[in-house]
Scaffold this motif. Structure first.
Motif, PDB file in Angstrom:
ATOM      1  N   TYR A 286     -16.629   7.578  -4.798  1.00  0.00           N
ATOM      2  CA  TYR A 286     -17.925   7.870  -5.596  1.00  0.00           C
ATOM      3  C   TYR A 286     -18.874   8.440  -4.756  1.00  0.00           C
ATOM      4  CZ  TYR A 286     -14.834   6.366  -9.420  1.00  0.00           C
ATOM      5  OH  TYR A 286     -13.910   6.231 -10.504  1.00  0.00           O
ATOM      6  N   PHE A 287     -19.183   7.481  -3.895  1.00  0.00           N
ATOM      7  CA  PHE A 287     -20.350   7.763  -2.923  1.00  0.00           C
ATOM      8  C   PHE A 287     -20.101   8.924  -2.098  1.00  0.00           C
ATOM      9  CE2 PHE A 287     -22.323   6.533   1.270  1.00  0.00           C
ATOM     10  CZ  PHE A 287     -23.571   6.890   0.800  1.00  0.00           C
TER      11      PHE A 287
ATOM     12  N   VAL B 152       0.925  -1.132   0.012  1.00  0.00           N
ATOM     13  CA  VAL B 152       0.005  -0.002   0.121  1.00  0.00           C
ATOM     14  C   VAL B 152       0.694   1.219   0.148  1.00  0.00           C
ATOM     15  CG1 VAL B 152      -1.646   1.270   1.396  1.00  0.00           C
ATOM     16  CG2 VAL B 152      -2.030  -1.175   1.120  1.00  0.00           C
ATOM     17  N   THR B 153       2.002   1.247   0.826  1.00  0.00           N
ATOM     18  CA  THR B 153       2.937   2.441   0.796  1.00  0.00           C
ATOM     19  C   THR B 153       3.429   2.751  -0.410  1.00  0.00           C
ATOM     20  OG1 THR B 153       3.374   1.763   3.138  1.00  0.00           O
ATOM     21  CG2 THR B 153       4.709   3.537   2.230  1.00  0.00           C
ATOM     22  N   LEU B 154       4.036   1.598  -1.322  1.00  0.00           N
ATOM     23  CA  LEU B 154       4.338   1.678  -2.424  1.00  0.00           C
ATOM     24  C   LEU B 154       3.348   2.517  -3.685  1.00  0.00           C
ATOM     25  CD1 LEU B 154       6.601  -1.472  -3.200  1.00  0.00           C
ATOM     26  CD2 LEU B 154       7.286   0.879  -3.399  1.00  0.00           C
ATOM     27  N   LEU B 155       2.254   1.626  -3.471  1.00  0.00           N
ATOM     28  CA  LEU B 155       0.949   2.032  -4.227  1.00  0.00           C
ATOM     29  C   LEU B 155       0.532   3.546  -4.041  1.00  0.00           C
ATOM     30  CD1 LEU B 155      -0.401   0.374  -6.276  1.00  0.00           C
ATOM     31  CD2 LEU B 155      -2.491   0.265  -4.730  1.00  0.00           C
ATOM     32  N   VAL B 156       0.758   3.936  -2.625  1.00  0.00           N
ATOM     33  CA  VAL B 156       0.365   5.318  -2.531  1.00  0.00           C
ATOM     34  C   VAL B 156       1.593   6.227  -2.971  1.00  0.00           C
ATOM     35  CG1 VAL B 156       0.237   6.966  -0.429  1.00  0.00           C
ATOM     36  CG2 VAL B 156      -1.118   5.073  -0.534  1.00  0.00           C
ATOM     37  N   THR B 157       2.601   5.772  -2.637  1.00  0.00           N
ATOM     38  CA  THR B 157       3.845   6.785  -3.043  1.00  0.00           C
ATOM     39  C   THR B 157       3.848   6.800  -4.641  1.00  0.00           C
ATOM     40  OG1 THR B 157       5.131   5.588  -1.328  1.00  0.00           O
ATOM     41  CG2 THR B 157       6.395   6.829  -3.165  1.00  0.00           C
ATOM     42  N   CYS B 158       3.701   5.890  -5.296  1.00  0.00           N
ATOM     43  CA  CYS B 158       3.491   5.702  -6.752  1.00  0.00           C
ATOM     44  C   CYS B 158       2.367   6.767  -7.202  1.00  0.00           C
ATOM     45  CB  CYS B 158       3.428   4.388  -7.462  1.00  0.00           C
ATOM     46  SG  CYS B 158       4.904   3.489  -7.096  1.00  0.00           S
ATOM     47  N   PHE B 159       1.124   6.608  -6.628  1.00  0.00           N
ATOM     48  CA  PHE B 159      -0.033   7.239  -6.892  1.00  0.00           C
ATOM     49  C   PHE B 159       0.317   8.963  -6.709  1.00  0.00           C
ATOM     50  CE2 PHE B 159      -3.651   9.469  -5.162  1.00  0.00           C
ATOM     51  CZ  PHE B 159      -4.777   9.084  -5.798  1.00  0.00           C
ATOM     52  N   THR B 160       1.045   9.254  -5.815  1.00  0.00           N
ATOM     53  CA  THR B 160       1.343  10.426  -5.710  1.00  0.00           C
ATOM     54  C   THR B 160       2.288  11.000  -6.617  1.00  0.00           C
ATOM     55  OG1 THR B 160       2.884   9.967  -3.858  1.00  0.00           O
ATOM     56  CG2 THR B 160       0.788  10.871  -3.270  1.00  0.00           C
TER      57      THR B 160
ATOM     58  N   SER C 149      -9.365   7.208 -13.627  1.00  0.00           N
ATOM     59  CA  SER C 149     -10.608   7.926 -13.354  1.00  0.00           C
ATOM     60  C   SER C 149     -10.868   7.843 -11.654  1.00  0.00           C
ATOM     61  CB  SER C 149     -11.366   7.073 -14.141  1.00  0.00           C
ATOM     62  OG  SER C 149     -12.680   6.973 -13.220  1.00  0.00           O
ATOM     63  N   TYR C 150     -10.646   6.630 -11.107  1.00  0.00           N
ATOM     64  CA  TYR C 150     -10.467   6.357  -9.688  1.00  0.00           C
ATOM     65  C   TYR C 150      -9.539   7.379  -9.129  1.00  0.00           C
ATOM     66  CZ  TYR C 150     -10.889   3.547  -5.520  1.00  0.00           C
ATOM     67  OH  TYR C 150     -11.485   3.248  -4.253  1.00  0.00           O
ATOM     68  N   ARG C 151      -8.442   7.411  -9.533  1.00  0.00           N
ATOM     69  CA  ARG C 151      -7.479   8.342  -8.898  1.00  0.00           C
ATOM     70  C   ARG C 151      -7.804   9.814  -8.820  1.00  0.00           C
ATOM     71  NH1 ARG C 151      -2.732   8.247 -12.372  1.00  0.00           N
ATOM     72  NH2 ARG C 151      -3.263  10.191 -13.325  1.00  0.00           N
ATOM     73  N   ASN C 152      -8.431  10.086 -10.092  1.00  0.00           N
ATOM     74  CA  ASN C 152      -9.041  11.638 -10.249  1.00  0.00           C
ATOM     75  C   ASN C 152     -10.149  11.694  -8.971  1.00  0.00           C
ATOM     76  OD1 ASN C 152      -7.472  12.204 -12.311  1.00  0.00           O
ATOM     77  ND2 ASN C 152      -8.782  12.003 -13.931  1.00  0.00           N
ATOM     78  N   GLN C 153     -10.958  10.734  -8.834  1.00  0.00           N
ATOM     79  CA  GLN C 153     -12.168  10.721  -7.923  1.00  0.00           C
ATOM     80  C   GLN C 153     -11.459  10.877  -6.570  1.00  0.00           C
ATOM     81  OE1 GLN C 153     -15.241  11.162  -8.650  1.00  0.00           O
ATOM     82  NE2 GLN C 153     -15.824  11.242  -6.304  1.00  0.00           N
ATOM     83  N   ILE C 154     -10.638  10.054  -6.169  1.00  0.00           N
ATOM     84  CA  ILE C 154      -9.840  10.280  -4.816  1.00  0.00           C
ATOM     85  C   ILE C 154      -9.440  11.728  -4.792  1.00  0.00           C
ATOM     86  CG2 ILE C 154      -8.076   9.542  -3.426  1.00  0.00           C
ATOM     87  CD1 ILE C 154      -8.564   6.889  -4.375  1.00  0.00           C
TER      88      ILE C 154
END
Lengths: 367, 559
Positions: free
Chosen positions: A316-317, A52-60, A248-253
């Motif tokens: 989304y909700f 998750v940390t890797l994913l969050v890091t890459c996400f940012t 699209s999910y990233r943009n929503q977050i």
């Protein structure tokens, strides 16, 4: 004869003692269940924290349009430390519904009881993080220390495709390069000689982290002059985060996060923390009954897979409800100075309703 | 093979086929509506493009599809009535499923390495033909307006290969025919194929035919060619001698005196000698001079044509390129040649197995400065691009060769996709990728190394293996055989499992990318010579072993 009538009619000391023993048994079983569930949540958090940390890091990094192919492991580690807190929080948010969806239903004596382990686990985590912050432990880096440079964005001796532009860098001495800048739209190719890396000399190529631009400056070539390429023009990679569905999910977050930031921005720190806590609680209140609802009549894999849908649908909700509520709330100020809590409370109420629905669904079910 | 094993095999294979077909059909409908050019009226081509796009997408989705089938099989299929027997045990379904998984993986290996690149190439070719067809009727109209009916009809003939029913094109075709035939030019409109079928088979036969028609110079040309091939053939020798006598008689009337005739014969023999020695430029110069001076000597014309034919293999005429300018092109191509010069080509046209280049800008690095040079035309000849600004044939001096020729590291068939690297990379089969990567890198393409490419593909294959076994195993351990699940759970399953398979597959690929990324640190600090492919293969093998043990450790009991 109902159980209640029996209890009143045969109320004796023996019965009272039996009830006490039953209560103690119930209490012991419940405590065991709570303890085990908390432990499971922590095990899941430990398993999830690194990916998750890797994913969050890459996400940012991807959200900040920084290419990942040459970012460097030290940068990743530094950056991930910066995002340790949200990573722990996300791991916890994933772990909780997964544990609930896989829990043995026979051991769940009450739906209310099921809420206790996640709340205790959340409290322990919050406490630990609070201590870490007050003690100024080095797990939080306040300032982002990402080091990026020309090598993060460009490869030498190949055509770097950046949107409609192509940049080709040919180093011919240790410090100097020839740079070819090609515009696909108008078909113009500019050859710039004696280009330095970094802001020095007549011609240079540099990265402006502050304004999130790459500058190509050719003072002796008026046709080129100064070219600014925004970070957003660069391809960030070909991983999951670059998939259409993921972006699209990233943009929503990001959208929900901005909505939350704008809600917190006008509040005092104490009120902001209350709002964050209430929203956090509301996420638990919604996700727990839903996950528990999926954990029904065998097919537990389907229940665990359903958690994925819950987690996917939550941003989304939340985005949808927040949008509506922030439109209404300025006109109708409820709850006086605590009006900012209205959205969070609405989510909590939705969670309660879900709890009741799941409970009712369980009662009406034929066994 | 017992009944349960048979059932498990058939469930897996049939569900795979059904899922594949359904996915393909859905993607085909989507591609047909959204991806193809709406202006394209040629249905066969349009369907062909949509079909290829849909097939590529379906093959790309094979890994999540297989993972999804395994989860479904171990969650639902293997709990259904055919498997509810006393002789049932977990290995009876686990072993055939494992074998089927290996079979599915083989299909994915073939599709990733061969089928998908091939389909991408076919798609590119079909897209080019689409552009070509769109230009054809307009170009035919222009040719007709320029009084070139033969070329106009040939262009339309090409168009009719794909669309015979186009009303506008048919109308134009008839209009051209009606305009040309009343003028008595019917004979002129003879296709090349017709010409070939009507022609005699050998030089001798052609020479004899021309002699009989009274075309002595033409006959002389063919007989000289025949004699050079069969020096001792008496029949040819005799006819040649008679023809030569006839032409010499005619020559007397053309030349002013004996000296002139001697000069002509001398020049012709010299040119023929040069032609035989392969010195085509010099031979061409002589034949040009002679044909200008003696336009009625038809054998000289034929020799000139033959010399130009030879020259076309090492040089080209600018008129040839002008004739192809209307064809659709690949634009704005940047590439480096083997000498390190950067080239920018405004247009590249692939046609009839060769490539034509228009407006070429060359940026040469000479002692720290950049020298720019521009050429109007270029043609791919042999293994290099011949550059030209002016018409005519001229031998290039040895020292000027690097100016007049570009030596690319790869064939222009690859270079023409350089404006969008992903378009080219998608078309490369594993064989091409392995053979061409160094050359493509030399040419400036931003392409990953061959072992990195293989490591990435390894990630795809192991993703199928690991996730199918792992998630299949989990699904099996969490299955229910006592009652049929509620409707809402089936819905949740149907929505979430395909999405989950897709997501997990991509997350596994991300993890694989991280393994590849960490290789640089491993080689920096520990194993300096370890190949990235070996490194990732070791990691994946360990993960696969864990997944296999987990899969095999499942039992027949239910929670």
């Amino acid at each position: 004869m109902t159980h209640k009538a029996c209890w009143f009619e045969h109320f004796t000391i023996e019965h009272s003692l039996a009830c006490c023993i039953n209560y103690r048994v119930w209490y012991t079983i419940s405590m065991k269940f709570i303890g085990k569930t908390i432990l499971k949540i922590f095990v899941y958090i430990l398993v999830l924290i690194i990916p998750v940390t890797l994913l969050v890091t890459c996400f940012t990094l991807v959200t900040a349009s920084i290419p990942l192919w040459n970012i460097g492991i030290r940068n990743i580690l530094r950056h991930s430390m910066h995002f340790l807190l949200p990573s722990i929080f996300i791991s916890y948010l994933i772990a909780t519904p997964v544990v609930v969806s896989l829990v043995d239903k026979m051991k769940v004596r009450s739906l209310l009881l099921l809420h206790i382990p996640p709340i205790i686990a959340g409290g322990i985590l919050g406490g630990l993080l609070f201590i870490a912050q007050t003690e100024e432990m080095p797990i939080f880096i306040k300032k982002d220390v990402l080091h990026i440079g020309v090598n993060t964005f460009f490869r030498r001796e190949v055509f770097n495709e950046i949107g409609d532009r192509v940049v080709y860098i040919h180093p011919y001495t240790k410090d100097l390069n020839q740079l070819y800048l090609y515009n696909k739209k108008d078909g113009h190719l500019f050859a710039i000689n004696r280009v330095n890396i970094g802001r020095r000399g007549q011609n240079y190529l540099s990265v402006d982290e502050k304004n999130r631009m790459v500058h190509i400056v050719a003072r002796n070539n008026p046709q080129v002059g100064k070219v600014e390429i925004p970070f957003s023009s660069f391809k960030t990679g070909d991983g999951t985060l670059s998939l259409n569905i993921a972006s699209s999910y990233r943009n929503q977050i990001v959208k929900v996060y901005r909505q939350f930031r704008s809600a917190v921005s006008g509040l005092k720190q104490r009120d902001g923390l209350i709002l964050a806590g209430a929203l956090f609680l509301s996420v638990l209140l919604i996700s727990i009954p839903l996950s528990y609802g999926f954990n029904d009549r065998g097919w537990t894999f389907s229940g665990a897979a359903g958690v994925f849908l819950v987690l996917a649908a939550l941003p989304y909700f939340y985005g949808f409800v927040l949008k509506i509520l922030y439109r209404i709330s300025p006109e109708h100020a409820y709850m006086g100075r605590y009006s900012y809590l209205v959205p969070a409370l609405v989510f909590c109420i939705i969670g309660f309703i879900l709890d009741i629905l799941v409970k009712m669904g369980g009662r009406t079910r034929r066994v | 093979m017992n009944k349960i094993t048979k059932s498990s095999l058939s469930f897996l294979i049939i569900s795979f086929i059904i899922a594949f077909i359904l996915l393909f059909l859905a993607l085909y409908v989507y591609s047909n509506r959204s991806e193809t050019d709406p202006g394209l009226t040629v249905h066969s081509l349009r369907n062909g493009i949509a079909l290829r796009i849909a097939l590529i997408r379906t093959l790309r989705l094979l890994p999540p599809l297989i993972i999804c089938i395994f989860i479904t099989a171990f969650s639902i299929f293997f709990t259904l009535t055919p498997f509810q027997s006393e002789s049932f045990s977990y290995p009876v379904v686990a072993t055939p499923s494992f074998v089927v998984l290996l079979g599915f993986m083989l299909i994915v290996v073939l599709s990733e390495f061969v089928f998908i690149p091939k389909l991408y190439r076919d798609r590119e070719e079909a897209l080019y033909t689409t552009r070509l067809l769109r230009n054809s009727p307009t170009h035919a109209k222009k040719l007709f307006a320029d009084n070139k009916p033969k070329e106009a009809l040939e262009t339309l003939d090409f168009y009719f290969k794909y669309d015979k029913n186009d009303e506008d094109a048919n109308k134009l075709y008839n209009e051209i025919l009606e305009t040309v035939y009343p003028l008595g030019k019917k004979e002129e409109i003879v296709t090349t194929a017709e010409k070939k079928t009507g022609a005699p088979a050998s030089f001798y036969e052609r020479g004899k035919a021309e002699y009989e028609k009274g075309n002595y110079y033409k006959a002389l040309y063919y007989l000289e060619r025949a004699l050079s091939l069969h020096k001792d053939n008496r029949e040819i020798k005799e006819l040649y001698a008679i023809t030569r006598e006839r032409t010499q008689n005619l020559l007397g009337s053309l030349t002013k005196d004996e000296k002139d005739a001697a000069w002509l014969i001398g020049q012709k023999e010299k040119a023929l000698e040069l032609l035989d020695r392969g010195e085509y430029y010099e031979a061409h110069d002589i034949f040009v001079t002679l044909t200008k001076k003696y336009p009625r000597l038809y054998d000289l014309q034929l020799y000139l044509e033959k010399t130009e034919e030879k020259l076309a293999k090492i040089d080209f005429r600018i008129d040839e390129l002008k004739g192809y300018e209307w064809l659709p092109s690949y634009d704005n191509i940047l590439f480096k040649d083997t000498q390190g010069t950067l080239n920018m080509v405004e247009r590249v046209i692939p046609w009839n197995g060769t490539y034509y280049f228009y407006n070429i800008h060359r940026y040469r690095n000479s002692s720290g400065s950049i020298a720019e040079e521009t050429w109007k035309y270029g043609k791919w000849i042999g293994d290099k691009i011949r550059l030209k600004n002016k018409s005519g044939f001229r031998r290039i001096a040895e020292k000027e060769i690097n100016r007049y020729f570009i030596y690319p590291a790869v064939n222009p068939g690859y270079l023409m996709y350089f404006s969008d690297s992903s378009r080219l990379i998608n078309q490369l089969t594993v064989y091409e990728y392995f053979n061409l990567t160094p050359e493509l890198k030399k040419s400036g393409l931003n392409i990953e190394g061959r072992y990195t490419y293989l490591s990435k593909k390894l990630g795809v294959f192991f993703s199928i293996y690991v996730l199918s076994l792992l998630l299949g195993g989990i699904a099996w351990s969490k299955r229910s055989i006592y009652e049929f699940p509620p409707f809402f759970k089936i819905i949740v399953f149907a929505i979430s499992v395909p999405l989950l398979s897709y997501l997990f597959h991509h997350l596994y690929l991300d993890a694989n990318n991280i393994f590849i990324y960490t290789h640089r640190y491993l080689t920096r600090y520990f194993f300096k010579n370890m190949n990235v492919f070996t490194y990732t293969a070791i990691i994946h093998t360990v993960i696969a072993a864990v997944a296999t043990i987990f899969y095999l450790s499942q039992g027949s009991e239910v929670e």
